[in-house]
Scaffold this active site. Structure first.
Site, PDB file in Angstrom:
ATOM      1  N   ASP A 406       0.848  -1.194   0.000  1.00 56.38           N
ATOM      2  CA  ASP A 406       0.000   0.000   0.000  1.00 56.38           C
ATOM      3  C   ASP A 406       0.885   1.247   0.000  1.00 56.38           C
ATOM      4  OD1 ASP A 406      -2.255   1.561   0.107  1.00 56.38           O
ATOM      5  OD2 ASP A 406      -2.975   0.819   2.030  1.00 56.38           O
ATOM      6  N   GLU A 409       2.411   4.841  -4.309  1.00 57.00           N
ATOM      7  CA  GLU A 409       2.337   5.699  -5.497  1.00 57.00           C
ATOM      8  C   GLU A 409       3.673   6.408  -5.814  1.00 57.00           C
ATOM      9  OE1 GLU A 409      -1.231   4.336  -4.254  1.00 57.00           O
ATOM     10  OE2 GLU A 409      -0.048   5.705  -3.039  1.00 57.00           O
ATOM     11  N   ASP A 480      -8.809   3.565  -2.359  1.00 53.85           N
ATOM     12  CA  ASP A 480      -9.681   4.041  -1.282  1.00 53.85           C
ATOM     13  C   ASP A 480     -11.002   4.565  -1.840  1.00 53.85           C
ATOM     14  OD1 ASP A 480      -7.640   3.379   0.377  1.00 53.85           O
ATOM     15  OD2 ASP A 480      -6.966   5.424   0.753  1.00 53.85           O
TER      16      ASP A 480
END
Length: 767
Positions: A406, A409, A480
């Protein structure tokens, strides 16, 4: 930029094109795949998506006249003109895709005063009309053109009329179709016209832009801030062939472990051992199948990766062992941000070996994530990936069975990592501007390699951020999302377009991650989620708990019903994953993939196919208890009532809250498992075959569901046929795995019949 085309030269399968200003090249990879390249940044491809040489020996011809250079394969004709304008035609000379020659439409610019007023009121102002892209390719657009793919972008199935950016972005607010970028960057799309189809893969991982006809009805374009002009034109007879060729280039989803297809439960966070045991106990006591429980960041000590919170998880090894005895696998989150803390072993090792990204002065770059001050591994360097891969052994030795990547990015709390932060790509110094979109891709590769090396089983990796080609290493989820009806509606085109973009193993957070799920929303979401390749319920800290039993008995019963349906269909899903490894085809498919000439399904956003045989038309609106269902060509059987419907028409289906409309194609053979609590609870000695009247055939695949023995031939394949004489024929067509089925349970016309497979063939009269 390029000037007049002066000459060409041919070397093997590369045609060098000499223009007045520079030399470019066209490469013939196959008779259907053409690479268009101009070394604006370097003379080499810097592809992170394509591994290995994909070129195959191909016969082609080249000739030049006063107008252009013409390259001809058995499938394509490519014409190259002055200024490096490139047009594509099929073998019969019919136009497929042409560069746009006219001037671009000039966007109407707002005055400075108007922009200031809009910003004062809180509006977001686009600067797209002021952008100057180093690279831009503009293509003519026809009236009937539709676009699919581009990864997890928001909005509807057909991307025509929208614009997007490829820049992996962590934005937890409520996404809608105005969002230009999300967590993934997959610069690949499929273009469908009335009479032909093709794909384009823009292999550039700098920030890029895709305008699919928003600026003008006359053209679409793709562009990038930096890098090379480097795109692949992919031709095929249909959309399935385009996906086959694209995944030939970038890789295919490998066959996963069987348990990963089961239901998975997650939350940010199950904060201690007792809460995890309580979750597991509820699943078993309430007879809800489940295979995995995910642990979010609170299992770690001070959010330090590869550590455990000794206060709340003092006996984590025993916990994991006990849960495994009950059929649960533990999946743990791992973020890229490493806590900047002296004597913390991950930080110390990385610092001593120069494994972290630096600023332009050579100092380790620091930003903030969950642990506070954090540093970022340089995953684009092979030695760093090898180091990170070996760290997975820590988690495996504790009993963890999967890793959830997670925040990759990469996300950071004190503003986005600056573009000039220094990275290296296997020895070549570069910066964050180039690395950003592939950071999560390389983290997934490192994780996959580590699990494979130290576990010897098929790795289970989940990632939020990715790039084209990440499907080789990881499953994904859409990030999300929120507990909102529009997000349930959006989940279907998102997952379908991910599948069309090569990402076959994908899911959304069932029930929604943020906000507050209602019992009706969760009930409808599980009806989509049970058919999604990745089936995981996940919710955010501070939101309502949304495990199946957290509402009322009716909600619990509906969740149990559809999770059990998921487990019945596990062998069908596994067959689809086996097919996907061979062909690249997704598990969850748009109707247009199999009914390409049917104009009515070009824009179908609320129905999907699971494989080719099962059509799902979920209800995705609050309060709705019926819906219109479009059935494509053929005969379709209502899964619940066995009523037969003729296709190419719309029917109205009553759909109370516990009913998701499902239709099975006539002549289908759908393998089922018996009622189980988790994958591997018991050996499946008799496979259930759900038979639907008609003529059809089906190939079923069987192996041990765990390791790579199947690649050495340790698997079985069964060919099952429904004949026009109302017979079912079952043949073992390959038998390399010793745990063959003893027989089959045939379900048809409300009856069940158990049959033994003696030898390699069985014929049963169904009359």
């Amino acid at each position: 930029m390029f000037g007049r085309l002066k000459s060409y030269e041919k070397k093997e399968q590369v045609i060098y094109l000499h223009f007045e200003e520079m030399t470019t090249r066209i490469e013939v990879l196959t008779d259907s795949i053409i690479n268009v390249f101009a070394g604006l940044d370097s003379e080499e491809h810097h592809s992170t998506s394509i591994e290995g040489d994909k070129k195959v020996p191909t016969v082609y011809q080249v000739e030049m006249d006063s107008a252009c250079v013409t390259i001809t394969t058995s499938k394509l004709i490519v014409k190259v003109y002055d200024e490096y304008k490139v047009d594509f035609y099929d073998a019969k000379g019919k136009s497929l895709c042409k560069d746009y020659r006219k001037s671009r439409l000039q966007a109407t610019k707002q005055s400075k005063e108007a922009k200031e007023l809009a910003l004062m009121e809180g509006h977001q102002i686009s600067n797209s009309e002021e952008a100057e892209n180093k690279i831009i390719v503009i293509k003519e657009m026809e009236e009937d053109e539709a676009f699919y793919g581009l990864g997890d972008k928001t909005g509807f199935l057909n991307k025509r009329g929208y614009e997007y950016e490829m820049w992996n972005t962590d934005d937890p607010s409520a996404h809608n179709e105005s969002y230009k970028s999300l967590y993934k960057s997959i610069p690949f799309f499929i273009t469908l016209k009335k009479n032909h189809v093709f794909g384009i893969f823009f292999d550039n991982h700098y920030k890029s832009y895709f305008d699919m006809g928003k600026e003008s009805d006359d053209y679409y374009f793709f562009a990038a801030d930096k890098g090379n002009l480097d795109y692949y034109f992919i031709y095929g007879e249909d959309m399935k062939e385009i996906i086959y060729h694209y995944t030939y280039l970038t890789g295919r989803t490998p066959l996963p472990q069987l348990w990963t297809l089961g239901y998975q439960q997650s939350r940010w966070s199950y904060e201690n051992e007792d809460s995890v045991r309580d979750i597991a106990r509820h699943f078993r006591e309430l007879d809800i199948p489940c295979d995995a429980i995910h642990l979010d960041i609170d299992y770690m000590q001070d959010f330090k990766v590869f550590t455990w919170n000794g206060k709340d998880f003092p006996n984590y090894i025993q916990l994991i062992h006990d849960l495994e005895e009950e059929g649960f696998k533990i999946v743990t989150i791992i973020d890229p941000g490493v806590k900047k803390e002296d004597e913390y072993f991950v930080y110390e090792e990385g610092k001593q070996n120069g494994y972290f990204a630096t600023d332009t002065n050579g100092d380790i770059y620091v930003n903030q994530v969950w642990p506070g001050d954090s540093v970022f591994p340089n995953f684009t360097e092979e030695k760093v990936r090898e180091w990170w891969a070996d760290k997975q052994k820590i988690m495996l030795e504790s009993g963890v069975k999967g890793i959830w990547n997670d925040m990759n990015e990469p996300a950071s709390f004190k503003g986005e990592i600056p573009k000039d932060v220094v990275f290296s790509m296997d020895g070549r110094t570069t910066n964050h501007e180039e690395v950003h979109n592939v950071y999560g891709h390389f983290m997934s590769k490192a994780t996959f390699d580590g699990l494979k090396k130290h576990d010897k089983k098929r790795p289970f990796v989940i990632t939020r951020a990715c790039f084209a080609g990440t499907q080789k290493y990881s499953t994904v989820w859409t990030g999300d999302n929120q507990s909102l009806w529009p997000h349930l509606q959006m989940a279907i085109p998102q997952l379908i377009n991910l599948g069309m973009s090569g990402i076959a193993f994908a899911g959304t957070d069932i029930g929604g991650f943020g906000h507050e799920a209602t019992k009706e929303l969760l009930s409808r979401w599980i009806q989509v989620g049970c058919f999604s390749p990745l089936c995981r319920n996940h919710s955010a800290s501070g939101s309502r708990y949304q495990e199946p039993w957290m509402f009322d008995k009716k909600t619990l019963d509906i969740n149990r019903k559809y999770i059990k349906l998921r487990y019945q269909l596990i062998p069908y899903l596994y067959d689809l994953f086996y097919e996907s490894e061979k062909t690249g085809l997704p598990i969850m498919r748009p109707l247009i993939l199999h009914y390409q000439s049917d104009e009515k399904v070009k824009e179908t956003n609320d129905e999907f196919l699971v494989g080719e045989n099962v059509l799902v038309a979920p209800v995705v609106e609050q309060g709705k208890r019926f819906r219109a269902v479009y059935l494509p060509e053929g005969k379709w059987v209502d899964y619940w009532t066995r009523e037969v419907h003729q296709g190419k028409r719309i029917i109205i289906k009553e759909a109370p809250l516990d009913i998701c409309p499902i239709y099975v194609k006539s002549g289908s053979i759908i393998p089922n498992y018996p009622d189980i609590k988790y994958i591997g609870e018991k050996e499946i000695e008799y496979l259930i075959l759900d038979l639907y009247d008609g003529v059809g055939s089906y190939t079923h695949y069987q192996d041990n569901g765990e390791d790579y023995a199947y690649q050495k031939g340790e698997y079985n394949q069964y060919q099952i046929e429904l004949t026009k004489e109302h017979e079912v024929k079952i043949r073992l067509i390959y038998g390399g795995y010793d745990k063959k089925y003893k027989g089959f349970i045939l379900r048809y016309h409300g009856r069940e019949e158990k049959v033994m497979l003696k030898g390699d063939e069985l014929i049963i009269d169904l009359k």
